[in-house]
Scaffold this active site. Structure first.
Site, PDB file in Angstrom:
ATOM      1  CG  ASP A  39      -1.737  -1.051   1.284  1.00 40.79           C
ATOM      2  OD1 ASP A  39      -2.062  -1.690   0.185  1.00 40.79           O
ATOM      3  OD2 ASP A  39      -2.747  -1.264   1.958  1.00 40.79           O
ATOM      4  CD  GLU A  41       6.604  -1.087  -2.723  1.00 44.76           C
ATOM      5  OE1 GLU A  41       7.528  -1.609  -3.640  1.00 44.76           O
ATOM      6  OE2 GLU A  41       5.890  -2.190  -2.430  1.00 44.76           O
ATOM      7  CG  ASP A  43      -1.020   5.085  -0.147  1.00 45.41           C
ATOM      8  OD1 ASP A  43      -1.651   4.805  -0.937  1.00 45.41           O
ATOM      9  OD2 ASP A  43      -0.966   4.680   1.022  1.00 45.41           O
ATOM     10  CB  SER A  88     -36.104  -8.742 -16.435  1.00 40.03           C
ATOM     11  OG  SER A  88     -37.125  -9.002 -16.707  1.00 40.03           O
ATOM     12  CE  LYS A 125     -31.873 -13.163 -11.525  1.00 46.89           C
ATOM     13  NZ  LYS A 125     -31.928 -11.994 -10.520  1.00 46.89           N
ATOM     14  NE  ARG A 146     -33.373  -4.846 -16.549  1.00 53.42           N
ATOM     15  CZ  ARG A 146     -34.700  -4.805 -16.265  1.00 53.42           C
ATOM     16  NH1 ARG A 146     -35.289  -4.233 -15.299  1.00 53.42           N
ATOM     17  NH2 ARG A 146     -35.627  -5.516 -16.966  1.00 53.42           N
ATOM     18  CE  LYS A 302     -26.105 -14.532 -18.620  1.00 52.47           C
ATOM     19  NZ  LYS A 302     -24.910 -13.656 -18.276  1.00 52.47           N
ATOM     20  CB  CYS A 423     -69.758  -2.828  -2.753  1.00 49.73           C
ATOM     21  SG  CYS A 423     -69.484  -4.146  -3.748  1.00 49.73           S
TER      22      CYS A 423
HETATM   23  S1  IVH Z   1     -27.716 -11.835 -17.773  1.00 47.98           S
HETATM   24  C1  IVH Z   1     -30.423 -11.534 -21.420  1.00 47.98           C
HETATM   25  N1  IVH Z   1     -26.245 -12.495 -15.868  1.00 47.98           N
HETATM   26  O1  IVH Z   1     -30.718 -10.423 -13.193  1.00 47.98           O
HETATM   27  C2  IVH Z   1     -29.468 -11.611 -20.140  1.00 47.98           C
HETATM   28  N2  IVH Z   1     -28.307 -11.101 -15.267  1.00 47.98           N
HETATM   29  O2  IVH Z   1     -33.523 -10.952 -14.075  1.00 47.98           O
HETATM   30  C3  IVH Z   1     -29.854 -10.573 -19.093  1.00 47.98           C
HETATM   31  N3  IVH Z   1     -28.513 -10.660 -13.006  1.00 47.98           N
HETATM   32  O3  IVH Z   1     -31.288  -7.088 -14.492  1.00 47.98           O
HETATM   33  C4  IVH Z   1     -29.014 -10.487 -17.925  1.00 47.98           C
HETATM   34  N4  IVH Z   1     -26.528 -11.698 -12.270  1.00 47.98           N
HETATM   35  O4  IVH Z   1     -29.027  -7.196 -13.293  1.00 47.98           O
HETATM   36  C5  IVH Z   1     -27.408 -11.925 -16.326  1.00 47.98           C
HETATM   37  N5  IVH Z   1     -24.854 -13.484 -14.106  1.00 47.98           N
HETATM   38  C6  IVH Z   1     -25.904 -12.456 -14.495  1.00 47.98           C
HETATM   39  C7  IVH Z   1     -26.781 -12.035 -13.690  1.00 47.98           C
HETATM   40  C8  IVH Z   1     -27.837 -11.026 -13.991  1.00 47.98           C
HETATM   41  C9  IVH Z   1     -27.664 -10.961 -12.042  1.00 47.98           C
HETATM   42  C10 IVH Z   1     -29.550  -9.766 -12.892  1.00 47.98           C
HETATM   43  C11 IVH Z   1     -29.822  -8.461 -13.949  1.00 47.98           C
HETATM   44  C12 IVH Z   1     -30.861  -8.511 -14.798  1.00 47.98           C
HETATM   45  C13 IVH Z   1     -31.691  -9.411 -13.609  1.00 47.98           C
HETATM   46  C14 IVH Z   1     -32.806 -10.233 -14.614  1.00 47.98           C
END
Ligand code: IVH
Length: 715
Positions: A39, A41, A43, A88, A125, A146, A302, A423
């Site tokens: 830290d 160095e 700083d 979402s 998530k 968002r 995904k 009512c």
């Molecule tokens: S992908 C089409 N990956 O969850 C893909 N979302 O319910 C859209 N979130 O508003 C999002 N962790 O903020 C993705 N590993 C993750 C995530 C994530 C959290 C949240 C994100 C979004 C919400 C959707």
């Protein structure tokens, strides 16, 4: 004394070197978790740089490591539209729902002749605040929450203080435009330390890391965010313009690429070859959950191959290529003190449990939904019961069950009413529906709820006209239906406590301002018609010219419209999100005499938005040569931004693809096109010059697009 002149080359070089070095140490410390200097160095280097920058203001660079904490935004909070909507995610709450999702993906792809096995990217998530960070030519230029997915709040000033977020992207070859989406989070340990500090200082204690993160980012003063241990974990992309950039064809590539550019990505993200692998990973993380650095509430899966994202597309609310597998909710025990029966704006009766307040995952719960009569019966609840309540993520808390072994001898069963608590009209239950409803359209409580909803944020968003105010007007008999709001005189508004001239004026202007601003879609949403939410209202607002046209449809008209719609090419369908039940609900709503009267009153009040573009695209799909085509832009577009080009293409009925593939119809090239052009040529995709594209959009060359070459040559 600050020196306004340009410093010597030696000093410039030293400053550049210090910035580079500090950014590097920052990256090692905050992103790689692998610092190579102490830290002290660090700083010393920081102080040397800050000293030189003070001395030579000429050297100012917002991307310098010393410039994380800047000024408050001068205009307060502003909002900004996302170039690409931030969707979402749909949820899978159990194994069956996950299997269903996988089946839908496979069936959908098989239907398009794509039946290779699908692999996935699965990452945790995260439970935080979703933010998009925008880089132009490598420098951070904006950060936007968002929000509602289309528009968010500009929080650049706070996000700049997030230490693991690069102010400058790493590397030599950088994208012209890069939008990165991710979650702002706080680790459990940092959260605990922060709360302890807050408590010691007599400041607000946060309920959970998510609230702490969200509350810190959404502060005007960047000094506050700077003091909060926020981190940004990147999980995806928005818009990307990168000539000769790497070919990211999978989510796995994107995540590796984001890491190289200097971002932290969520730990435990991995590629999964099969759906079973995803589920295994989900279960593994479920076991690890409490030991993880960050709070997570599930796994996001995904489809890995990005080309398939285009094929699968999106529904009105969610992408079809991703889903959140949610962990089972957190539970707690408490006492059921009472049950209230609420009358909603559509007449549905919702039983609500009134609970002895209990803390559930950091949030105090004192009310929970009991959904409907069947649930109440199935749970055999008694007043005074010890009950288990649970909360899953954002979902409204619910009562899971009564602990029967702890029930007192004198406990009374909860009985569902047979008449409307407002009512007194006998309740009805429609075939196949779980909810009992008050069938009386004049039911005071229904009308009250309808007016409250109409004025609320989800409705016309009449600023300042909240629940309490609307209730007063209703109780005084000034307002009975939403339309009455527009006939309130200033004298009537002034007749209430604490209503001076100024606030009267404000209310009046808010009501009439909202009226002027209302689009057809907004108004439809505000009516609060059963099953017709914001997204559906948007579809309807695009499709119809005004409320009369919508109100005039019977079931048969709807059937014909839907048939016509399904006959269209997929990209041109306009009514996809509208199902049978929604149509029935619309027809019933508009058939009622009360609705008819209200529509007339809207007209009288001049609340009558119309949509001049109604059905345009619908009636002339073949008219422009670009209708139904997939296009993609590459290179610098002279005197046109990407957004403008995209809007132009979409107005002509085309969709804009995200990568070059065989399915692309046209690659539209500006100046200095890069590798996309080569790829398009390899794949035999037709190439259009920007001018040709423009001509096609503006209606010249109204036949088929040229088979080859240059439309300008033909004119
Ligand atoms: S992908 C089409 N990956 O969850 C893909 N979302 O319910 C859209 N979130 O508003 C999002 N962790 O903020 C993705 N590993 C993750 C995530 C994530 C959290 C949240 C994100 C979004 C919400 C959707």
């Amino acid at each position: 004394m600050p020196d306004q002149s340009s410093p010597s080359p030696e000093i410039m070089a030293r400053v550049a070197e210090l910035r580079e070095e500090l950014a590097q140490h920052n990256h090692r410390y905050y992103v790689l978790d692998d610092p190579v200097v102490s830290d002290g160095e660090y700083d010393a280097l920081y102080r040397e740089l800050a000293g030189l920058e003070d001395e030579y203001p000429f050297l100012y660079d917002p991307a310098s490591p010393t410039q994380r904490v800047g000024e408050k935004p001068a205009k307060g909070f502003t909002s900004q539209r996302h170039r690409m909507r931030m969707y979402s995610l749909d949820n899978a709450l159990n194994r069956e729902e996950w299997d269903d999702f996988v089946r839908r993906v496979n069936d959908n792809l098989a239907g398009q002749g794509l039946d290779e096995p699908v692999s996935f990217w699965a990452d945790p998530k995260l439970d935080g605040l979703a933010v998009e960070v925008i880089y132009e030519n490598g420098a951070l230029v904006a950060a936007v929450t968002r929000g509602d997915g289309e528009t968010g709040e500009v929080v650049t000033h706070s996000m700049r203080t997030v230490r693991n977020l690069p102010l400058k992207l790493r590397g030599e070859n950088l994208p012209a435009l890069l939008e990165v989406r991710g979650e702002v989070v706080m680790s459990r340990a940092d959260f605990a330390a922060l709360n302890q500090r807050q408590e010691e200082q007599g400041d607000k204690v946060f309920a959970n890391p998510r609230n702490a993160a969200a509350g810190s980012v959404r502060q005007l003063d960047p000094k506050i965010a700077d003091e909060r241990p926020l981190r940004f974990l990147a999980y995806g992309l928005g818009a990307l313009e990168w000539e000769a950039g790497p070919a990211w064809t999978t989510q796995a590539h994107v995540m590796a690429g984001l890491k190289e550019l200097g971002f932290t990505v969520p730990p435990h993200g991995r590629e999964c070859a099969t759906a079973d692998n995803v589920h295994d990973h989900f279960e593994d993380l479920g076991r690890l959950r409490e030991d993880l650095e960050y709070e997570i509430d599930g796994v996001v899966a995904k489809v890995n191959d990005l080309a398939l994202w285009d094929e699968l597309g999106v529904t009105a609310r969610f992408p079809r290529y991703a889903i959140a597998l949610k962990f089972t909710a957190l539970q707690a025990r408490t006492i059921l003190n009472d049950v209230e029966f609420q009358v909603g704006r559509t007449g549905a009766i919702t039983p609500v449990a009134i609970l002895e307040p209990v803390s559930l995952a950091g949030v105090t719960v004192s009310r929970a939904t009991l959904h409907n009569e069947d649930e109440v019966r199935a749970k055999d609840l008694h007043l005074g019961d010890t009950v288990i309540v649970q909360r899953a993520g954002d979902v409204i808390p619910e009562v899971v069950e009564a602990v029967v072994s702890e029930r007192g001898a004198d406990a009374v069963t909860v009985v569902f009413p047979t008449a409307c608590p407002s009512c007194g009209t006998p309740l009805q239950r429609r075939e196949g529906e779980a909810a009992w409803r008050c069938p009386n359209p004049q039911c005071p409580e229904q009308m009250r709820q309808a007016v409250i909803f109409f004025a609320s944020k989800a409705g016309l968003d009449i600023r300042g006209v909240g629940k309490r105010r609307v209730e007063q007007w209703i109780d005084e008999g000034l307002v009975a239906t939403p339309a009455d709001l527009f006939f309130l005189s200033k004298e009537q508004i002034r007749g209430f406590e604490r209503m001076g001239d100024k606030s009267t004026e404000n209310f009046f202007n808010a009501i009439h301002g909202a009226k002027e601003k209302a689009s057809l879609a907004r108004l439809i949403a505000a009516l609060g018609i059963d099953l017709i939410g914001e997204q559906t209202a948007r579809i309807l607002g695009r499709e119809f010219a005004d409320l009369d046209e919508l109100a005039g449809l019977g079931m048969e008209d709807w059937r014909v419209r839907k048939e016509e719609d399904s006959a269209r090419a997929k990209e041109q369908r306009r009514l996809e999100g509208i199902g049978q039940e929604m149509m029935e609900s619309l027809v019933a709503y508009f058939a009622s005499p009360e609705t008819r009267v209200m529509l007339e009153r809207f007209k009288e009040a001049e609340l009558w938005p119309t949509n001049p573009d109604a059905g345009k695209q619908r009636d002339e799909p073949g008219d422009t040569p670009l209708a139904g085509k997939r296009v993609l832009f590459t290179g610098k577009l002279v005197d046109m931004s990407r957004d403008q080009a995209k809007a132009l293409a979409e107005a002509a009925g085309a969709t804009v693809a995200s990568s070059v593939s065989k399915k692309l119809d046209f690659l539209i090239v500006g100046e200095k096109p890069g590798s996309k052009l080569d790829k398009a040529r390899d794949l035999g995709v037709q190439v259009l010059q920007l001018e040709e594209f423009r001509a096609l959009c503006s209606g010249q060359g109204n036949e088929e697009p040229p088979a080859q070459g240059n439309l300008l040559d033909m004119t």
